[in-house]
Scaffold this motif. Structure first.
Motif, PDB file in Angstrom:
ATOM      1  N   ILE A 347       0.838  -1.212   0.000  1.00 39.92           N
ATOM      2  CA  ILE A 347       0.000   0.000   0.000  1.00 39.92           C
ATOM      3  C   ILE A 347       0.868   1.255   0.000  1.00 39.92           C
ATOM      4  O   ILE A 347       0.594   2.228  -0.721  1.00 39.92           O
ATOM      5  CB  ILE A 347      -0.945  -0.023   1.213  1.00 39.92           C
ATOM      6  N   LEU A 348       1.941   1.256   0.798  1.00 35.73           N
ATOM      7  CA  LEU A 348       2.827   2.422   0.845  1.00 35.73           C
ATOM      8  C   LEU A 348       3.498   2.680  -0.497  1.00 35.73           C
ATOM      9  O   LEU A 348       3.574   3.823  -0.962  1.00 35.73           O
ATOM     10  CB  LEU A 348       3.884   2.226   1.929  1.00 35.73           C
ATOM     11  N   LEU A 349       3.975   1.619  -1.141  1.00 37.69           N
ATOM     12  CA  LEU A 349       4.660   1.797  -2.421  1.00 37.69           C
ATOM     13  C   LEU A 349       3.691   2.205  -3.523  1.00 37.69           C
ATOM     14  O   LEU A 349       4.048   2.969  -4.418  1.00 37.69           O
ATOM     15  CB  LEU A 349       5.387   0.506  -2.799  1.00 37.69           C
ATOM     16  N   GLN A 350       2.473   1.684  -3.488  1.00 37.87           N
ATOM     17  CA  GLN A 350       1.485   2.099  -4.480  1.00 37.87           C
ATOM     18  C   GLN A 350       1.124   3.568  -4.334  1.00 37.87           C
ATOM     19  O   GLN A 350       0.885   4.263  -5.327  1.00 37.87           O
ATOM     20  CB  GLN A 350       0.227   1.243  -4.341  1.00 37.87           C
ATOM     21  N   SER A 351       1.069   4.045  -3.101  1.00 39.93           N
ATOM     22  CA  SER A 351       0.618   5.414  -2.865  1.00 39.93           C
ATOM     23  C   SER A 351       1.729   6.437  -3.084  1.00 39.93           C
ATOM     24  O   SER A 351       1.491   7.488  -3.685  1.00 39.93           O
ATOM     25  CB  SER A 351       0.067   5.529  -1.442  1.00 39.93           C
ATOM     26  N   CYS A 352       2.945   6.149  -2.588  1.00 43.10           N
ATOM     27  CA  CYS A 352       4.008   7.168  -2.649  1.00 43.10           C
ATOM     28  C   CYS A 352       5.377   6.564  -2.932  1.00 43.10           C
ATOM     29  O   CYS A 352       6.390   7.097  -2.449  1.00 43.10           O
ATOM     30  CB  CYS A 352       4.042   7.962  -1.338  1.00 43.10           C
ATOM     31  N   MET A 400       4.443  -7.416  -5.040  1.00 49.62           N
ATOM     32  CA  MET A 400       5.253  -6.399  -4.386  1.00 49.62           C
ATOM     33  C   MET A 400       6.672  -6.379  -4.953  1.00 49.62           C
ATOM     34  O   MET A 400       7.249  -5.303  -5.177  1.00 49.62           O
ATOM     35  CB  MET A 400       5.300  -6.665  -2.884  1.00 49.62           C
ATOM     36  N   LEU A 401       7.230  -7.539  -5.215  1.00 51.56           N
ATOM     37  CA  LEU A 401       8.578  -7.602  -5.789  1.00 51.56           C
ATOM     38  C   LEU A 401       8.617  -6.996  -7.187  1.00 51.56           C
ATOM     39  O   LEU A 401       9.580  -6.297  -7.546  1.00 51.56           O
ATOM     40  CB  LEU A 401       9.053  -9.053  -5.824  1.00 51.56           C
ATOM     41  N   ASP A 402       7.593  -7.258  -7.987  1.00 52.91           N
ATOM     42  CA  ASP A 402       7.525  -6.647  -9.324  1.00 52.91           C
ATOM     43  C   ASP A 402       7.447  -5.127  -9.238  1.00 52.91           C
ATOM     44  O   ASP A 402       8.087  -4.409 -10.018  1.00 52.91           O
ATOM     45  CB  ASP A 402       6.332  -7.204 -10.090  1.00 52.91           C
ATOM     46  N   MET A 403       6.657  -4.643  -8.269  1.00 51.01           N
ATOM     47  CA  MET A 403       6.527  -3.194  -8.119  1.00 51.01           C
ATOM     48  C   MET A 403       7.851  -2.570  -7.676  1.00 51.01           C
ATOM     49  O   MET A 403       8.251  -1.502  -8.171  1.00 51.01           O
ATOM     50  CB  MET A 403       5.431  -2.876  -7.097  1.00 51.01           C
ATOM     51  N   ILE A 404       8.548  -3.223  -6.757  1.00 57.93           N
ATOM     52  CA  ILE A 404       9.837  -2.709  -6.304  1.00 57.93           C
ATOM     53  C   ILE A 404      10.836  -2.692  -7.450  1.00 57.93           C
ATOM     54  O   ILE A 404      11.639  -1.748  -7.582  1.00 57.93           O
ATOM     55  CB  ILE A 404      10.347  -3.557  -5.123  1.00 57.93           C
ATOM     56  N   CYS A 405      10.791  -3.706  -8.276  1.00 57.57           N
ATOM     57  CA  CYS A 405      11.694  -3.741  -9.427  1.00 57.57           C
ATOM     58  C   CYS A 405      11.402  -2.593 -10.391  1.00 57.57           C
ATOM     59  O   CYS A 405      12.328  -1.968 -10.931  1.00 57.57           O
ATOM     60  CB  CYS A 405      11.560  -5.090 -10.138  1.00 57.57           C
TER      61      CYS A 405
END
Length: 719
Positions: A347-352, A400-405
């Protein structure tokens, strides 16, 4: 009343038998206690009396009549006790009783006379009541001696038993009352009214705040924030802060699933109220949010955690929370790395996520490395459980790993902000939310129950800033690449130069111990300053330059290098120069000259624009004193004489186009004409010594070039 009338009839008959010889009794001024008792009994029948009132009345009468165990302690001469002895009032009613004849009831009267007083002795008659029948029967004179004592004894036993029951009931009530008194603390009457008024006032404020927050939307967030902020002036800040915090946190924890717009509106309201009311409101709200987050995490309430995480991420988007605090929370979630932690990180990475990457790329890199290590550990544990077979991680973790990448490779586009978000950001910038940003707080400090004083300020005990300062001091020796003894000497020298913080002392040691400006620049980048302490870098460099006996170009080169690297240093330098311009009329000549030459060097390197002089009113004679005029003459002469024609043309042409700089262009042209071109020979004799005619002619040529560049609206290049 019926019994009282009987007594009067008995006395009249007695007087008739005495032949009227008995003296007349004086009328009493007040009624007897027995008559009052009979009157109250009659009222009790006509009007309903509660059991408590009856019991209280019985106790009061028994105390006045001195009754012990149902009997009078002192015998009264009228014989009423003996008359009532043996009568069972609970068995027979007044209508069922048979009144005996006067001859059977009346005894003989013994009269004893004396000189001073006369007494009447009336032996008490014995009226017995049968237990078997409800009617009162008068026994014969022969049987009276045997039956009456037995009946009287039974009646007395019943009275004693009834009195014992009443005593036990009253004792039980007294015990209950004592228990209540022990549990409830006594409050004086004057404080009771105050507490009642305060509770009613708090309930009224709570209802008003709740109604305003329920109507909160992107259209009325400004008006509602202004209305609620006015309550802080009328009522106590602590009470209103607690009410607002409780309502918003309670809505997040107990409410439905909130969307992005819902969280953004409430976060904008909190940031705006903090800007209008003060930093303490934002700090206390953030502490309550952190406490609620940990409580909901222990309860494993994913819905409440999602709402709180969205609110927290938007507080960062609206600049109330620093990126350091968000990275600290991400590091904590990475250490746990449970299912709830993965969903919260997502949620944190999606938002900001992209905003965090732009704010602090180094911290984002460290976070990505830690996530990769935790994922590798998780896969190894799963492979051991499955005996080396292929392990399948959860879909949420893989997402989440895909988003971080994507964030790492800058492939993920930032979420398209709604128009409401941009409008809210503009509103918060007008309020100055950057000035109330919580830069010194940590997640552990927010959860600390023993916070005291203004714990949210930098340097306050308990907010973690002391540990950061120790880390900065420990890094100084390593960054300087010198021994501890030399580092200690440099720190002492920094303290003598009024470098009163660890950050300033660290920058001072690096600047003064570096080989050249490139070495100093690299060491400053390696120095990790917490929060916004990087603003102190330019101030320390400028102060070191002003302290020099002769101007050293090392400081201007280092300052220009920092301004080209980070625009924050550029803004810091601009504000620092404006602060020094206010002190020019009292500044020493040496410091003023060094400041003018450093400013001219930075402007000529295009790290700073000539528009920095817009804060100076060249047309005001009260401002333009002799020291101020001398400072700007040195600055402009350095610009004109120490650079080529192309640089001079480019420097002055940068302020020719913007319409808001028209006053500055006219003021500079007038200043150059009056102080540099009008009397060059006089200027040479007074200020510039040993200057030949070639330099004077070059100065006049460059002045004309500068005035021509100030009107270069078309932006032509130098030919």
């Amino acid at each position: 009343m019926a019994q009282a009338s009987r007594l009067q009839q008995i006395r009249k008959i007695k007087r008739k038998k005495d032949g009227g010889t008995a003296p007349k009794m004086k009328k009493r001024g007040s009624r007897t206690k027995f008559e009052e008792y009979l009157e109250m009994e009659q009222k009790k029948k006509t009007a309903g009396v509660t059991a408590e009132e009856d019991l209280a009345l019985e106790r009061r009468l028994a105390k006045k009549l001195k009754v012990k165990e149902g009997k009078l302690s002192v015998c009264i001469g009228d014989g009423i006790d003996d008359i009532l002895d043996g009568i069972n009032s609970g068995v027979a009613t007044e209508e069922e009783m048979e009144i005996p004849s006067m001859e059977e009831v009346l005894p003989k009267v013994e009269v004893s006379r004396s000189k001073k007083r006369r007494r009447e002795v009336i032996p008490p008659p014995q009226i017995s009541t049968s237990v078997e029948a409800p009617k009162v029967q008068v026994l014969a004179s022969k049987k009276r001696k045997k039956v009456a004592p037995e009946i009287g004894t039974i009646a007395r036993k019943k009275k004693v038993q009834e009195n014992d029951d009443l005593k036990e009931a009253s004792a039980m009530k007294m015990e209950d009352a004592e228990v209540v008194v022990e549990e409830v603390k006594y409050i004086p009457p004057h404080l009771r009214e105050k507490m009642t008024n305060e509770s009613e006032e708090l309930v009224r404020i709570q209802r008003r705040v709740r109604g305003l927050l329920n109507r909160l939307s992107e259209a009325n967030v400004e008006s509602i924030a202004s209305e609620i902020s006015s309550l802080f002036q009328v009522y106590g800040r602590r009470s209103v802060t607690e009410i607002v915090t409780t309502e918003i946190i309670g809505a997040c924890c107990g409410g439905p699933r909130g969307n992005d717009q819902y969280a953004a509106v409430f976060a904008a309201y909190v940031a705006g109220t903090a800007a209008m009311v003060g930093m303490d409101f934002g700090a206390k709200f953030l502490a309550s949010l952190a406490t609620a987050f940990e409580e909901q995490y222990e309860k494993a309430d994913s819905l409440a955690l999602r709402n709180l995480t969205l609110l927290f991420s938007h507080l960062f988007s609206f600049s109330l929370v620093s990126s350091e605090l968000v990275y600290e929370l991400l590091a904590l979630l990475c250490k746990r790395f449970e299912e709830l932690d993965v969903s919260t990180i997502l949620i944190l990475l999606q938002s900001c996520g992209m905003a965090l990457r732009a704010a602090d790329p180094a911290s984002m890199k460290e976070f990505i490395i830690s996530i990769q290590e935790r994922t590798a550990e998780l896969k190894s544990v799963l492979s051991k459980k499955t005996d080396g077979n292929s392990t399948i991680i959860g879909k949420r973790l893989q997402f989440m790993l895909d988003m971080i990448c994507d964030i790492k490779n800058n492939k993920r586009r930032p979420k398209d902000e709604l128009v409401v978000h941009s409008r809210l950001k503009k509103w918060l910038q007008k309020l100055g939310v950057d000035e109330v940003q919580l830069r010194a707080v940590t997640w552990a400090g927010l959860l600390d129950p023993d916070k005291k004083g203004q714990w949210w300020l930098p340097g306050a005990p308990g907010n973690g800033s002391g540990d950061i300062a120790e880390n900065v001091r420990a890094e100084v020796a390593g960054v300087m690449d010198v021994g501890t003894a030399e580092a200690e000497k440099m720190l002492q020298l920094a303290a003598s130069q009024r470098m009163n913080t660890d950050g300033r002392r660290a920058v001072f040691c690096i600047v003064m111990s570096s080989e050249d400006y490139i070495d100093a620049f690299e060491k400053i980048l390696r120095l990790k300053l917490p929060g916004k302490q990087d603003r102190e870098v330019v101030r320390v460099i400028l102060e070191c330059c002003l302290q020099e006996q002769l101007y050293n170009k090392y400081y201007s080169l280092l300052t220009a290098k920092l301004c080209h690297h980070d625009k924050n240093h550029k803004f810091s330098l601009q504000y620092c120069l404006w602060d020094h311009y206010k002190q020019l009329h009292t500044m020493e000549l040496r410091r003023s000259t060094n400041l003018a030459r450093l400013t001219a060097s930075v402007i000529s390197s295009f790290a700073l624009s000539l528009s920095v002089l817009k804060a100076v009113d060249f047309s005001d004679a009260r401002v333009m004193t002799s020291k101020v005029v001398l400072h700007f003459r040195v600055l402009i002469e350095c610009l004109l004489m120490e650079n080529s024609d192309e640089v001079v043309w480019a420097v002055f042409s940068r302020i020719a186009v913007p319409p808001e700089l028209g006053v500055l262009r006219d003021s500079l042209a007038l200043f150059i004409h009056q102080n540099l071109l009008k009397h060059p020979a006089e200027n040479a004799k007074s200020d510039i010594k040993k200057v030949n005619l070639e330099k004077l002619s070059l100065l006049a040529k460059r002045c004309k070039l500068a005035k021509k560049a100030l009107v270069n609206v078309s932006g032509e290049l130098f030919k």
